[in-house]
Design an enzyme around this catalytic site. Sequence first.
Site, mmCIF file in Angstrom:
data_model
loop_
_atom_site.group_PDB
_atom_site.id
_atom_site.type_symbol
_atom_site.label_atom_id
_atom_site.label_comp_id
_atom_site.label_asym_id
_atom_site.label_seq_id
_atom_site.Cartn_x
_atom_site.Cartn_y
_atom_site.Cartn_z
ATOM 1 N N ASP A 150 -2.134 3.998 -7.636
ATOM 2 C CA ASP A 150 -1.584 4.370 -6.333
ATOM 3 C C ASP A 150 -0.077 4.550 -6.487
ATOM 4 O O ASP A 150 0.450 4.578 -7.594
ATOM 5 C CB ASP A 150 -1.924 3.313 -5.275
ATOM 6 C CG ASP A 150 -1.207 1.992 -5.507
ATOM 7 O OD1 ASP A 150 -0.588 1.812 -6.581
ATOM 8 O OD2 ASP A 150 -1.240 1.133 -4.608
ATOM 9 N N LYS B 204 -9.215 7.529 -7.222
ATOM 10 C CA LYS B 204 -8.613 6.216 -7.011
ATOM 11 C C LYS B 204 -9.589 5.272 -6.315
ATOM 12 O O LYS B 204 -9.766 4.119 -6.739
ATOM 13 C CB LYS B 204 -7.336 6.333 -6.177
ATOM 14 C CG LYS B 204 -6.575 5.009 -6.057
ATOM 15 C CD LYS B 204 -5.405 5.124 -5.108
ATOM 16 C CE LYS B 204 -5.847 5.035 -3.672
ATOM 17 N NZ LYS B 204 -4.729 4.893 -2.721
#
Length: 214
Positions: A142, A124
């Site tokens: 997320d 991420k």
Amino acid sequence: MAKQLDYHTIYKIFDRFRDSEPEPKGELEHSNAYTLVVAVALSAQATDSGVNKATRGLFAVADTPEKMLALGIEGVTEHVKTIGLFRQKAKNVIKLSQILVDDYGGVVPSSRAALESLPGVGRKTANVVLNMWFKQPTQAVDTHIFRFGNRTGVAPGKDVVAVERAIEDHIPAEFQQHAHHWMILHGRYICKARKPVCANCIVEDLCPFEEKTT
């Protein structure tokens, strides 16, 4: 988990996002690629506003890996102690700074594999840096994007990698660069986990979510 939406509905959703906010921005404060890497690494299990409060003082004195190393582990820890898991995060910041100096001449690399090799930097974080700094159409999934993707059917998936692939496969190419920012901001402020603000949602009529608030 909602069923995958059709192409035309997804296009309408992101066309509205684009009309509402043509150039969405991330909320983590940074001044260069390095401070962005550090800020995103510090943001795990923490709010962007909390990270910004901590990094304003930190980046004022250490906005390069060399300066961060000179500050030392104790100095970094003192600046980030208000952030969750701050001790481990401070260690990671020092470790990744050392690697950047030793292996990359102090320059943040522009490849996902290289970024993911840095301590405290996962997929991420790498995708955020590649998107925000290197302008690559990567998707940093997320909790907000995961919820939005599954709740609306824009990008359903059982895990973050599946959602990331669904975004890449189903969201039209012209929206890919800003897609994750539109979804993060919408999930953070409108499509909330416990009580979505459906009355203020600009795509409410296109969303199949059954438990809408009034």
